[in-house]
Design a protein around this motif. Sequence first.
Motif, PDB file in Angstrom:
ATOM      1  N   LEU A 539      -2.142  32.670  53.403  1.00 30.83           N
ATOM      2  CA  LEU A 539      -1.547  32.910  52.088  1.00 30.83           C
ATOM      3  C   LEU A 539      -0.081  32.456  52.073  1.00 30.83           C
ATOM      4  O   LEU A 539       0.394  31.861  51.109  1.00 30.83           O
ATOM      5  CB  LEU A 539      -1.650  34.399  51.753  1.00 30.83           C
ATOM      6  N   CYS A 540       0.622  32.726  53.167  1.00 36.43           N
ATOM      7  CA  CYS A 540       2.012  32.288  53.280  1.00 36.43           C
ATOM      8  C   CYS A 540       2.109  30.765  53.257  1.00 36.43           C
ATOM      9  O   CYS A 540       3.014  30.195  52.650  1.00 36.43           O
ATOM     10  CB  CYS A 540       2.655  32.842  54.545  1.00 36.43           C
ATOM     11  N   ARG A 541       1.170  30.114  53.919  1.00 34.84           N
ATOM     12  CA  ARG A 541       1.148  28.644  53.890  1.00 34.84           C
ATOM     13  C   ARG A 541       0.957  28.161  52.460  1.00 34.84           C
ATOM     14  O   ARG A 541       1.597  27.212  52.023  1.00 34.84           O
ATOM     15  CB  ARG A 541       0.027  28.119  54.794  1.00 34.84           C
ATOM     16  N   ARG A 542       0.090  28.844  51.710  1.00 37.84           N
ATOM     17  CA  ARG A 542      -0.107  28.495  50.297  1.00 37.84           C
ATOM     18  C   ARG A 542       1.187  28.649  49.510  1.00 37.84           C
ATOM     19  O   ARG A 542       1.372  27.988  48.487  1.00 37.84           O
ATOM     20  CB  ARG A 542      -1.194  29.366  49.667  1.00 37.84           C
ATOM     21  N   GLY A 543       2.023  29.563  49.964  1.00 36.31           N
ATOM     22  CA  GLY A 543       3.312  29.769  49.309  1.00 36.31           C
ATOM     23  C   GLY A 543       4.412  28.876  49.888  1.00 36.31           C
ATOM     24  O   GLY A 543       5.590  29.134  49.654  1.00 36.31           O
ATOM     25  N   TRP A 544       4.019  27.861  50.653  1.00 34.03           N
ATOM     26  CA  TRP A 544       4.957  26.883  51.224  1.00 34.03           C
ATOM     27  C   TRP A 544       5.949  27.531  52.185  1.00 34.03           C
ATOM     28  O   TRP A 544       7.087  27.067  52.344  1.00 34.03           O
ATOM     29  CB  TRP A 544       5.731  26.122  50.135  1.00 34.03           C
ATOM     30  N   ALA A 545       5.540  28.620  52.832  1.00 35.91           N
ATOM     31  CA  ALA A 545       6.448  29.319  53.737  1.00 35.91           C
ATOM     32  C   ALA A 545       6.450  28.670  55.117  1.00 35.91           C
ATOM     33  O   ALA A 545       5.388  28.366  55.671  1.00 35.91           O
ATOM     34  CB  ALA A 545       6.044  30.789  53.852  1.00 35.91           C
ATOM     35  N   GLY A 546       7.622  28.447  55.656  1.00 37.21           N
ATOM     36  CA  GLY A 546       7.771  27.961  57.020  1.00 37.21           C
ATOM     37  C   GLY A 546       8.032  29.135  57.941  1.00 37.21           C
ATOM     38  O   GLY A 546       8.189  30.272  57.481  1.00 37.21           O
ATOM     39  N   PRO A 547       8.072  28.876  59.244  1.00 36.57           N
ATOM     40  CA  PRO A 547       8.308  29.965  60.196  1.00 36.57           C
ATOM     41  C   PRO A 547       9.624  30.706  59.909  1.00 36.57           C
ATOM     42  O   PRO A 547       9.695  31.918  60.123  1.00 36.57           O
ATOM     43  CB  PRO A 547       8.335  29.273  61.560  1.00 36.57           C
ATOM     44  N   GLY A 548      10.607  30.003  59.385  1.00 37.60           N
ATOM     45  CA  GLY A 548      11.893  30.640  59.129  1.00 37.60           C
ATOM     46  C   GLY A 548      11.884  31.617  57.963  1.00 37.60           C
ATOM     47  O   GLY A 548      12.794  32.425  57.808  1.00 37.60           O
ATOM     48  N   ASN A 549      10.852  31.547  57.132  1.00 30.36           N
ATOM     49  CA  ASN A 549      10.765  32.449  55.982  1.00 30.36           C
ATOM     50  C   ASN A 549      10.065  33.752  56.319  1.00 30.36           C
ATOM     51  O   ASN A 549      10.102  34.707  55.543  1.00 30.36           O
ATOM     52  CB  ASN A 549       9.991  31.786  54.836  1.00 30.36           C
ATOM     53  N   VAL A 550       9.375  33.773  57.467  1.00 35.07           N
ATOM     54  CA  VAL A 550       8.502  34.911  57.772  1.00 35.07           C
ATOM     55  C   VAL A 550       9.048  35.669  58.980  1.00 35.07           C
ATOM     56  O   VAL A 550       9.184  35.096  60.068  1.00 35.07           O
ATOM     57  CB  VAL A 550       7.064  34.408  58.056  1.00 35.07           C
ATOM     58  N   ILE A 551       9.350  36.939  58.803  1.00 32.29           N
ATOM     59  CA  ILE A 551      10.030  37.671  59.873  1.00 32.29           C
ATOM     60  C   ILE A 551       9.125  37.995  61.057  1.00 32.29           C
ATOM     61  O   ILE A 551       9.612  38.309  62.133  1.00 32.29           O
ATOM     62  CB  ILE A 551      10.707  38.969  59.350  1.00 32.29           C
TER      63      ILE A 551
END
Length: 564
Positions: A539-551
């Motif tokens: 789901l995070c990938r769908r939101g274009w999240a990179g490793p730096g966005n996810v704690i």
Amino acid sequence: MDVANRRISDQLHLMGQILEILDENPFKVRAYTRAAELIGRLATPVADISLEELESIEGIGTAIAQKVREMVEDGTFRELEEVKGRVPPGLVEMLALEGVGPKTVRVLWKKLHVETIEDLEKAARGHRIRALKGFGEKKEQGFLKAIANARRRQSDMRMTRQEADMVIGEVRQAMSEGTYEVAGSYRRGRSTIGDIDIVTVESPSHLNRRLRSIADEMIDEGERKSSFWCRGSRVDVRYTPSSTYGSMLLYLTGAKAFNIRLREIALGKGWRLNEYGIRDLARGTVHEFSREEDIFAFLGMDIIPPELREDWGEIDAALSHRLPALIEGSHVRGDLHVHSSWSDGSMDLEALARAGEACGYSYLLCTDHSSSLGVARGLDESALKRQSHEIEMVNRATSCQILHGVEVDILADGTTGLPSRVLKDLDVVVGSVHSAFTQETDLMTRRVLSAIGNEHVDIIGHPTGRLLGQREAYAIDMQRVIESAAETGTALECNASPYRMDIDDVHIREAVNHGGFISIGTDAHGPGDLAWMNYGVRLCRRGWAGPGNVINTLNMHDLLEWAS
DNA sequence: GCCGTTTTCGGCCCGACTGTTTTCAGTCG
């Protein structure tokens, strides 16, 4: 999604359906349907968007932007009301029946005065339909079957990912290992799944026979594709030789809009793209692709991960080599929302730690409920102290460290269910809304904003409160929540429980755009639930999240530093 | 209705399967 956006999206969709029944220009229909989708995935309430900004969205022009404004102000728009007056209201419901489209509805209405599903049933039972040109006995039976099916299963109901996994498990029994792949929205990692799409290199003659044995009912059956009902869900299987496997997988994975856009881009280069390959229209030559990667390369694009294939800006990004590096499962160092038997979970702390070890985690954040929530056997100050001692003991013996947290209630007035002197001693604090769901938007929003402003609250748990298929999100202005969370450095949870998937992709994308943090938590209550992490990562990938966005990608030291 | 380094008018993705046909229309994805 925002409630108002949902309503406006529905009305645009309805406009498209009515125009279709009225036999209007199909491209006009497409424009309305496309606009409905675009509004539907907007994170910002349309009421807060200016006319110019609306028109700047690709696919929304001056006409529809104007109608959206009209809906914001009047709740509807003039043309919709006008076309509604020209069509009996029951016709649109008939469109939802399998095998019943706008042309069929129109003919039945004009020739037989069929205006509702009940009318259709009567006409079919009275054998009045077979008299029409282009209709026969099988059509009549098909309509009756479609009506029965619609009454039995709410076919517009989407599955949770877990339900999808059950259906896939059933289908898997008929298939040979290593010969197929699940594509569609499942592969794109969506929070809910409509139907199951499968690409296979097995031969249709053999597989169709086996599929019949596991199907509730076959829908259609051919040499290139077969469809059937399984456990109440639709499954589509596409057959392909391995030489064109890549093209087929690309086609069956992409969202409709993504496929259309990609084919348009190919056309611009003089190529026809379909599920069999790319045909050079001038030369008549055909290129086949056994791997998806080679198609992207052929088109001069970077490889677009399945999760991004929505026509949501990823195609332009891939053409200009600006796709983001997305978070991967291997980046995740721990789960940031799990319950133990100290509250309503089934695992004791040691079992939790062992389960975390089995996942290869270096930490698990134990977030039992605070005592303000009676139903979940919440913990008070003294229970938390005792729990803290037990965590210390368990941590001596396991490689996966349990961090001491809590899922504290955000009470109706925006205060927390435990006082600051308790919260300040915990490693990481998740604040969640568990009561007074019916507060109106502004009150609910300010309630959550005050938790975001609380220096002890690090993460907002399941921020919209939705339960898929059971409870809508509560009224909350997520735009304000996202902006405020980004400002204070408070993380918004991506709750990876298949029953929640909250926040969803659109909000993650918005949070990422604002430079905010996301925290993935499975909300596990039992041993198997930790595996839901994968749902959250996707789901995070769908939101274009990179490793730096996810704690969750932080090591334990940095995570504690972040939270302090 | 939307959109534009070929276009402000004339295009708009592409194919499978079924049923009712004898070459195709409708629906679906």
